[in-house]
Design a protein around this motif. Sequence first.
Motif, PDB file in Angstrom:
ATOM      1  N   GLN A 152       1.008  -1.182  -0.013  1.00  0.00           N
ATOM      2  CA  GLN A 152       0.050   0.192   0.102  1.00  0.00           C
ATOM      3  C   GLN A 152       0.769   1.403  -0.063  1.00  0.00           C
ATOM      4  O   GLN A 152       1.957   1.137   0.457  1.00  0.00           O
ATOM      5  CB  GLN A 152      -0.859  -0.099   1.182  1.00  0.00           C
ATOM      6  CG  GLN A 152      -1.804  -1.180   1.189  1.00  0.00           C
ATOM      7  CD  GLN A 152      -2.998  -0.953   2.458  1.00  0.00           C
ATOM      8  OE1 GLN A 152      -3.285  -0.037   2.764  1.00  0.00           O
ATOM      9  NE2 GLN A 152      -3.489  -2.081   2.713  1.00  0.00           N
ATOM     10  N   THR A 169      -0.235   6.401 -10.188  1.00  0.00           N
ATOM     11  CA  THR A 169      -1.152   5.154  -9.515  1.00  0.00           C
ATOM     12  C   THR A 169      -0.586   4.070 -10.491  1.00  0.00           C
ATOM     13  O   THR A 169      -0.506   2.748 -10.162  1.00  0.00           O
ATOM     14  CB  THR A 169      -2.722   5.313  -9.719  1.00  0.00           C
ATOM     15  OG1 THR A 169      -2.775   6.586  -8.793  1.00  0.00           O
ATOM     16  CG2 THR A 169      -3.599   4.052  -9.161  1.00  0.00           C
ATOM     17  N   THR A 170      -0.563   4.351 -11.891  1.00  0.00           N
ATOM     18  CA  THR A 170      -0.291   3.331 -12.892  1.00  0.00           C
ATOM     19  C   THR A 170       1.081   2.762 -12.394  1.00  0.00           C
ATOM     20  O   THR A 170       1.488   1.304 -12.270  1.00  0.00           O
ATOM     21  CB  THR A 170      -0.483   3.729 -14.288  1.00  0.00           C
ATOM     22  OG1 THR A 170      -1.461   4.357 -14.448  1.00  0.00           O
ATOM     23  CG2 THR A 170       0.184   2.764 -15.141  1.00  0.00           C
ATOM     24  N   SER A 226       2.344   2.601  -9.655  1.00  0.00           N
ATOM     25  CA  SER A 226       2.648   2.117  -8.291  1.00  0.00           C
ATOM     26  C   SER A 226       2.045   0.562  -8.466  1.00  0.00           C
ATOM     27  O   SER A 226       2.644  -0.203  -7.693  1.00  0.00           O
ATOM     28  CB  SER A 226       1.535   2.474  -7.517  1.00  0.00           C
ATOM     29  OG  SER A 226       2.058   3.893  -7.312  1.00  0.00           O
ATOM     30  N   PHE A 227       1.097   0.205  -9.248  1.00  0.00           N
ATOM     31  CA  PHE A 227       0.704  -1.051  -9.490  1.00  0.00           C
ATOM     32  C   PHE A 227       1.579  -2.004 -10.402  1.00  0.00           C
ATOM     33  O   PHE A 227       1.930  -2.787 -10.217  1.00  0.00           O
ATOM     34  CB  PHE A 227      -0.699  -0.963 -10.171  1.00  0.00           C
ATOM     35  CG  PHE A 227      -1.625  -0.292  -9.492  1.00  0.00           C
ATOM     36  CD1 PHE A 227      -1.875  -0.586  -7.989  1.00  0.00           C
ATOM     37  CD2 PHE A 227      -2.796   0.346  -9.847  1.00  0.00           C
ATOM     38  CE1 PHE A 227      -2.642   0.157  -7.248  1.00  0.00           C
ATOM     39  CE2 PHE A 227      -3.765   0.855  -9.009  1.00  0.00           C
ATOM     40  CZ  PHE A 227      -3.532   0.922  -7.778  1.00  0.00           C
ATOM     41  N   GLN A 228       2.113  -1.302 -11.657  1.00  0.00           N
ATOM     42  CA  GLN A 228       2.754  -1.939 -12.656  1.00  0.00           C
ATOM     43  C   GLN A 228       4.421  -2.175 -12.249  1.00  0.00           C
ATOM     44  O   GLN A 228       4.768  -3.283 -12.652  1.00  0.00           O
ATOM     45  CB  GLN A 228       2.552  -1.489 -13.959  1.00  0.00           C
ATOM     46  CG  GLN A 228       1.227  -1.263 -14.430  1.00  0.00           C
ATOM     47  CD  GLN A 228       0.991  -0.668 -15.916  1.00  0.00           C
ATOM     48  OE1 GLN A 228       1.941  -0.204 -16.289  1.00  0.00           O
ATOM     49  NE2 GLN A 228      -0.220  -0.904 -16.580  1.00  0.00           N
ATOM     50  N   HIS A 265      -0.523  -2.961  -4.271  1.00  0.00           N
ATOM     51  CA  HIS A 265      -1.962  -3.523  -4.368  1.00  0.00           C
ATOM     52  C   HIS A 265      -3.064  -2.379  -4.284  1.00  0.00           C
ATOM     53  O   HIS A 265      -4.119  -2.453  -4.808  1.00  0.00           O
ATOM     54  CB  HIS A 265      -2.160  -4.615  -3.256  1.00  0.00           C
ATOM     55  CG  HIS A 265      -3.519  -4.991  -2.918  1.00  0.00           C
ATOM     56  ND1 HIS A 265      -4.359  -5.537  -3.719  1.00  0.00           N
ATOM     57  CD2 HIS A 265      -4.530  -4.415  -1.969  1.00  0.00           C
ATOM     58  CE1 HIS A 265      -5.482  -5.731  -3.191  1.00  0.00           C
ATOM     59  NE2 HIS A 265      -5.732  -5.071  -2.201  1.00  0.00           N
ATOM     60  N   ARG A 266      -2.581  -1.248  -3.137  1.00  0.00           N
ATOM     61  CA  ARG A 266      -3.811  -0.196  -3.216  1.00  0.00           C
ATOM     62  C   ARG A 266      -3.062   0.986  -2.804  1.00  0.00           C
ATOM     63  O   ARG A 266      -1.811   1.207  -2.247  1.00  0.00           O
ATOM     64  CB  ARG A 266      -4.054  -0.652  -1.515  1.00  0.00           C
ATOM     65  CG  ARG A 266      -5.247   0.113  -1.329  1.00  0.00           C
ATOM     66  CD  ARG A 266      -5.859  -0.096   0.141  1.00  0.00           C
ATOM     67  NE  ARG A 266      -6.356   0.840   1.079  1.00  0.00           N
ATOM     68  CZ  ARG A 266      -7.666   1.095   0.987  1.00  0.00           C
ATOM     69  NH1 ARG A 266      -8.651   0.534   0.073  1.00  0.00           N
ATOM     70  NH2 ARG A 266      -8.202   1.869   1.694  1.00  0.00           N
ATOM     71  N   ARG A 320      -7.566   3.403  -4.925  1.00  0.00           N
ATOM     72  CA  ARG A 320      -7.707   2.494  -6.141  1.00  0.00           C
ATOM     73  C   ARG A 320      -6.979   1.263  -5.609  1.00  0.00           C
ATOM     74  O   ARG A 320      -5.934   1.266  -5.125  1.00  0.00           O
ATOM     75  CB  ARG A 320      -7.452   3.271  -7.071  1.00  0.00           C
ATOM     76  CG  ARG A 320      -7.151   2.372  -8.657  1.00  0.00           C
ATOM     77  CD  ARG A 320      -6.963   3.377  -9.787  1.00  0.00           C
ATOM     78  NE  ARG A 320      -7.168   2.345 -11.071  1.00  0.00           N
ATOM     79  CZ  ARG A 320      -8.412   2.234 -11.543  1.00  0.00           C
ATOM     80  NH1 ARG A 320      -9.568   3.042 -11.019  1.00  0.00           N
ATOM     81  NH2 ARG A 320      -8.847   1.580 -12.404  1.00  0.00           N
ATOM     82  N   ARG A 340      -5.364  -2.348  -7.478  1.00  0.00           N
ATOM     83  CA  ARG A 340      -4.915  -2.932  -8.676  1.00  0.00           C
ATOM     84  C   ARG A 340      -5.763  -3.735  -9.693  1.00  0.00           C
ATOM     85  O   ARG A 340      -5.765  -3.797 -10.679  1.00  0.00           O
ATOM     86  CB  ARG A 340      -3.499  -3.525  -8.320  1.00  0.00           C
ATOM     87  CG  ARG A 340      -2.809  -4.190  -9.578  1.00  0.00           C
ATOM     88  CD  ARG A 340      -1.521  -4.860  -9.195  1.00  0.00           C
ATOM     89  NE  ARG A 340      -1.514  -5.807  -8.296  1.00  0.00           N
ATOM     90  CZ  ARG A 340      -0.387  -6.200  -7.655  1.00  0.00           C
ATOM     91  NH1 ARG A 340       0.803  -5.947  -8.083  1.00  0.00           N
ATOM     92  NH2 ARG A 340      -0.522  -7.198  -6.835  1.00  0.00           N
ATOM     93  N   THR A 341      -6.692  -4.182  -8.703  1.00  0.00           N
ATOM     94  CA  THR A 341      -7.628  -5.265  -9.605  1.00  0.00           C
ATOM     95  C   THR A 341      -8.957  -4.056  -9.904  1.00  0.00           C
ATOM     96  O   THR A 341      -9.969  -4.989 -10.470  1.00  0.00           O
ATOM     97  CB  THR A 341      -8.141  -6.398  -8.550  1.00  0.00           C
ATOM     98  OG1 THR A 341      -8.385  -5.568  -7.267  1.00  0.00           O
ATOM     99  CG2 THR A 341      -7.121  -7.367  -8.441  1.00  0.00           C
TER     100      THR A 341
END
Length: 169
Positions: A83, A108-109, A111-113, A118-119, A164, A166-167
């Motif tokens: 997170q 955000t992109t 952080s996930f990729q 995850h959050r 947000r 990731r899923t």
Amino acid sequence: MPAGDLLLRPWQPSDLPAVRTAYTDPDIRRWHCRTMTDDEAHAWLTAWPRRWQAETAAGWAVTDPTGVLGQISLREIDLTEGQGEVSYWVLPAARGRHVAARALTALTTWSFQQAGLHRVWLRHSTANPASCRVARRAGLPAEGTNRGAARHADGWHDMHLHARLRTDS
Ligand SMILES: CC(C)(COP(=O)(O)OP(=O)(O)OC[C@H]1O[C@@H](n2cnc3c(N)ncnc32)[C@H](O)[C@@H]1OP(=O)(O)O)[C@@H](O)C(=O)NCCC(=O)NCCS
């Protein structure tokens, strides 16, 4: 990190005047609950590489060819829980162009990729509707309100929580 016509890049020592200018703005002082002297701005700028290496936080200058427009950061990263908590401000002269939402979408992109989070989440005072719009536009819907959760200069504020996953589609 590109974000359309914006570039999120590491902070440089030469950015000190932009950071000092930011904290002369009453809204940035109010919502980030602090002022900033030259020494504090220097310490703020030079802390980012250390925080990056410790994997506890990461911050970028939001720029375009004219210079620094604002900042965005994962002010708290928890890699165990996957997170990160976001913070942002935009210099008054650069407002009105959705700079923060565009930077938040890119962060955000990333952080996930890239960071494998995850959050991604943030909180803003319920008295700060511009920040609410930024979060929603960047795809972080409101999850609820934390009552009396942050102390500002004028007292305790209720805080909207946005996140947000990731899923999320
Ligand atoms: C919040 C902030 C980063 C937004 O800057 P920005 O990216 O230039 O945002 P914009 O001016 O393009 O406005 C974004 C949205 O908020 C709305 N908005 C702007 N000021 C507003 C206000 N005073 N009241 C209500 N809505 C407002 C805009 O209409 C826009 O809405 P839209 O997405 O529906 O078009 C900037 O105002 C700022 O730095 N404020 C002080 C620091 C701060 O609040 N940081 C966040 C702490 S949680």
